[in-house]
Design an enzyme around this catalytic site. Sequence first.
Site: not given
Length: 161
Positions: A78-80, A116-117, A131
């Site tokens: 739901l992130c733009h 969010m980014e 990793d």
Amino acid sequence: MSTTPTLSHLDESGQIRMVDVGHKTDTDRVAIARGSVRMNATAYGLLTQPGQGKGEVLNTARVAAVLAAKRCAELIPLCHSLPLAFVGIDFELDEAAHSVHIRATCRTQYKTGVEMEAMTACSVAALTIYDMCKAADKGIVIEQIRLQYKAGGKSGEWRND
């Protein structure tokens, strides 16, 4: 009069929705996320050994973080999608804790924030370090990923120092 907090991605009936930002004005926005990757002394020694891991591991993590910020809307449902003006990734080596501290900064001029980014960039940088170092330490811990700062938009400035 204070407002009761709500979950912005749920409508009145509890169904998920993407928040409508169409009516908002573009403003300068910035977000900073932080996190850490803690490992054993052997893995940390390999990571920081001159001519060995530090340059390659951290540069790979930096590139992965930038790519993750750019693709955030494809990962978080739901992130733009938004136009990123800047993504910066900084690392601090902490020999005493055998840790790499990560700082991800994102900027835009848009209708919604870049939290969010920044969080996604920080997370993917940490995962990339994991990793590339896991062969030397299966017990690596990714910890304390959090939003540290945001500014812009209706809610203004917020700090989590």
